[in-house]
Design an enzyme around this catalytic site. Structure first.
Site, PDB file in Angstrom:
ATOM      1  N   GLY A  71       0.816  -1.207   0.000  1.00 29.71           N
ATOM      2  CA  GLY A  71       0.000   0.000   0.000  1.00 29.71           C
ATOM      3  C   GLY A  71       0.852   1.261   0.000  1.00 29.71           C
ATOM      4  N   THR A  72       1.942   1.213   0.729  1.00 29.09           N
ATOM      5  CA  THR A  72       2.831   2.380   0.800  1.00 29.09           C
ATOM      6  C   THR A  72       3.342   2.741  -0.588  1.00 29.09           C
ATOM      7  OG1 THR A  72       3.501   1.808   3.052  1.00 29.09           O
ATOM      8  CG2 THR A  72       4.993   3.229   1.802  1.00 29.09           C
ATOM      9  N   GLN A 179      -7.320   0.505   4.171  1.00 31.30           N
ATOM     10  CA  GLN A 179      -8.074  -0.077   5.292  1.00 31.30           C
ATOM     11  C   GLN A 179      -9.515  -0.424   4.924  1.00 31.30           C
ATOM     12  OE1 GLN A 179      -7.077  -1.224   8.069  1.00 31.30           O
ATOM     13  NE2 GLN A 179      -5.023  -0.345   8.232  1.00 31.30           N
ATOM     14  N   SER A 199      -3.935  -2.784  -0.326  1.00 28.92           N
ATOM     15  CA  SER A 199      -2.787  -3.587   0.123  1.00 28.92           C
ATOM     16  C   SER A 199      -3.220  -5.006   0.465  1.00 28.92           C
ATOM     17  CB  SER A 199      -2.171  -2.925   1.357  1.00 28.92           C
ATOM     18  OG  SER A 199      -1.177  -3.754   1.906  1.00 28.92           O
ATOM     19  N   GLY A 200      -2.459  -5.996  -0.014  1.00 26.16           N
ATOM     20  CA  GLY A 200      -2.819  -7.396   0.184  1.00 26.16           C
ATOM     21  C   GLY A 200      -2.899  -7.830   1.632  1.00 26.16           C
ATOM     22  N   HIS A 201      -1.905  -7.426   2.424  1.00 24.94           N
ATOM     23  CA  HIS A 201      -1.838  -8.011   3.776  1.00 24.94           C
ATOM     24  C   HIS A 201      -2.902  -7.474   4.727  1.00 24.94           C
ATOM     25  CE1 HIS A 201       0.339  -4.916   6.311  1.00 24.94           C
ATOM     26  NE2 HIS A 201       0.569  -4.420   5.122  1.00 24.94           N
ATOM     27  N   THR A 237      10.138  -7.408 -12.390  1.00 20.01           N
ATOM     28  CA  THR A 237       9.428  -8.682 -12.523  1.00 20.01           C
ATOM     29  C   THR A 237       8.411  -8.817 -11.390  1.00 20.01           C
ATOM     30  OG1 THR A 237      11.334  -9.635 -13.600  1.00 20.01           O
ATOM     31  CG2 THR A 237       9.740 -11.186 -12.675  1.00 20.01           C
ATOM     32  N   CYS A 325       3.277   1.428  12.075  1.00 21.63           N
ATOM     33  CA  CYS A 325       4.525   2.105  11.729  1.00 21.63           C
ATOM     34  C   CYS A 325       4.979   3.035  12.844  1.00 21.63           C
ATOM     35  CB  CYS A 325       4.347   2.931  10.459  1.00 21.63           C
ATOM     36  SG  CYS A 325       3.506   2.044   9.172  1.00 21.63           S
TER      37      CYS A 325
HETATM   38  N1  PLP Z   1      -2.495   3.338   4.163  1.00 23.44           N
HETATM   39  C1  PLP Z   1      -3.174   2.963   5.246  1.00 23.44           C
HETATM   40  C2  PLP Z   1      -4.452   3.651   5.593  1.00 23.44           C
HETATM   41  C3  PLP Z   1      -2.688   1.945   6.071  1.00 23.44           C
HETATM   42  O1  PLP Z   1      -3.354   1.582   7.153  1.00 23.44           O
HETATM   43  C4  PLP Z   1      -1.467   1.316   5.708  1.00 23.44           C
HETATM   44  C5  PLP Z   1      -0.884   0.287   6.580  1.00 23.44           C
HETATM   45  O2  PLP Z   1      -1.085   0.277   7.774  1.00 23.44           O
HETATM   46  C6  PLP Z   1      -0.812   1.736   4.546  1.00 23.44           C
HETATM   47  C7  PLP Z   1      -1.353   2.758   3.799  1.00 23.44           C
HETATM   48  C8  PLP Z   1       0.457   1.097   4.106  1.00 23.44           C
HETATM   49  O3  PLP Z   1       0.209  -0.177   3.581  1.00 23.44           O
HETATM   50  P1  PLP Z   1       1.390  -1.264   3.510  1.00 23.44           P
HETATM   51  O4  PLP Z   1       1.576  -1.773   4.899  1.00 23.44           O
HETATM   52  O5  PLP Z   1       0.880  -2.295   2.574  1.00 23.44           O
HETATM   53  O6  PLP Z   1       2.583  -0.571   2.996  1.00 23.44           O
END
Ligand code: PLP
Length: 381
Positions: A71-72, A179, A199-201, A237, A325
């Site tokens: 996601g980042t 989210q 984001s997958g996880h 890749t 984070c």
């Molecule tokens: N955006 C939001 C709202 C999130 O909650 C998160 C992760 O906590 C992210 C972005 C970042 O996603 P990723 O952990 O896949 O980098």
């Protein structure tokens, strides 16, 4: 000791069926999807099937899905990619300090390069003021970046209205839906979102895969340069097994979301109401109704979040004091600070986020141990 996991907004366990698909993929496939021979073609086909499944979950066209590593990366690509693509048209971006660090720090990085960032205020419920948003738009505005659902409070922003403003003023709208996707319906076609991150996880797929959905015609420069993968938008890749697993997770989310949301919301309410009724002076942070079904962010003023989390951990209960984070640091949550939550409440704020494996029995265990923990820590202050 029993383990109770109530930190699904930080990450989710990989769904057993997703893990099966992931492992089976690696057992049977190894090709590079860019290769034109049979080994490559098979993998390419699997990636495209996964793209269709992601597209189905968020209601977009498969060609609009760009796979990323997380996601980042998707947020960085949206913000920096639009800034680079539209830099000659303008240098102004609108966002808030309640966004995830992936957005806030991308904007701060651009600010250092001379871009102008408007940090809109959010109210005590975590909502931006739409009149202020409209008033902040100038002829130089190139992007509005506002999230779908807040990671700490679960608050759902008025994305429909934000999209309407963005469309009327002809400005790209980037929406961090990391989210939201898999927890609540997200309809890319219906909403005027130009770029949507997921984001997958966060939805029972493995770590290391995400996506940015980019509306046809939206200009976004690549962050990573190299080969022509992802239609020249994201070189490198592909994480093919991760992508296939994400596709499976999206397929499962389509089937399970409605019933799961109802079940999880009932458990969240049971937890919240139980804590509010057994512990004095507990506050709910964020809008009470416009919220993800799985999240509650509660302040226990007089107790410090880190001590609360440590004591919960000693009982086997995993919760969080904000975005993963930023935990591990003693700094109060930037999200709660942006909402104007008083420092004593912000310092004592704990996020419980529930998910697929959460049971009523687990919630009752938390309700059993939490009053004593809070009382003990409050005496110590
Ligand atoms: N955006 C939001 C709202 C999130 O909650 C998160 C992760 O906590 C992210 C972005 C970042 O996603 P990723 O952990 O896949 O980098």
């Amino acid at each position: 000791m029993r383990h109770i996991y109530l930190d699904y907004n930080a990450t989710t366990p990989v769904h057993p069926e997703v893990l099966e698909v992931f492992l089976a993929f690696y057992r049977q496939q190894f090709g590079n999807p860019s290769s034109i021979h049979w080994a490559g073609r098979r993998v390419k086909g699997a990636v495209e099937k996964a793209r269709e499944k992601v597209a189905l979950l968020v209601n977009c066209e498969p060609v609009e899905v760009v796979f990323t590593s997380c996601g980042t990366e998707a947020d960085n690509m949206a913000i920096k990619g639009v800034a680079a693509a539209l830099g000659d048209r303008g240098n102004h971006i609108i966002t808030t300090r309640a966004e995830h660090p992936a957005v806030v720090n991308s904007c701060l990085a651009l600010e250092k390069q001379g871009y102008e960032i408007t940090w809109l205020a959010v109210d005590n419920d975590g909502m931006p003021d739409l009149d202020e948003l409209e008033a902040a738009i100038t002829a130089r505005t190139i992007l509005i970046s506002l999230m779908f659902a807040n990671h700490e409070t679960g608050v759902l922003l008025p994305v429909h209205e934000i999209g309407e403003i963005a469309a009327r003023r002809r400005i790209y709208f980037h929406c961090d839906a990391v989210q939201a996707v898999g927890k609540v319906p997200v309809d890319f076609k219906e909403l005027n979102i130009g770029l949507l991150a997921l984001s997958g996880h966060k939805l029972y797929a493995p770590k290391g895969v995400g996506a940015l959905v980019v509306r046809k015609g939206v200009k976004v420069a690549p962050l990573i340069h190299g080969g022509p993968q992802e239609r020249n938008r994201r070189a490198g890749t592909e994480n093919v097994a991760g992508i296939v697993a994400l596709g499976k997770a999206c397929e499962l989310a389509i089937d399970a979301m409605t019933a799961e949301s109802r079940r999880i919301a009932a458990l969240r309410d049971r937890l919240e109401e139980g804590l509010l009724s057994t512990i004095p002076d507990v506050r709910v942070n964020g809008h009470k109704e416009r919220r993800l079904p799985n999240t509650t962010n509660l302040s226990f003023p007089g107790a410090e979040a880190d001590s609360l989390l440590l004591n919960l951990d000693l009982q086997g209960i995993a919760a969080s004091s904000g975005s993963a984070c930023s935990s591990g640091t003693l700094k109060a949550s930037a999200v709660l600070a942006a909402m104007g939550v008083e420092p004593a409440c912000a310092r004592g704020a704990v996020r419980f986020s529930l998910g697929r494996e959460t049971t009523a029995e687990e919630i009752d265990y938390v309700l059993q141990v939490m009053p004593e923990i809070v009382a003990r820590l409050r005496v110590k202050q």
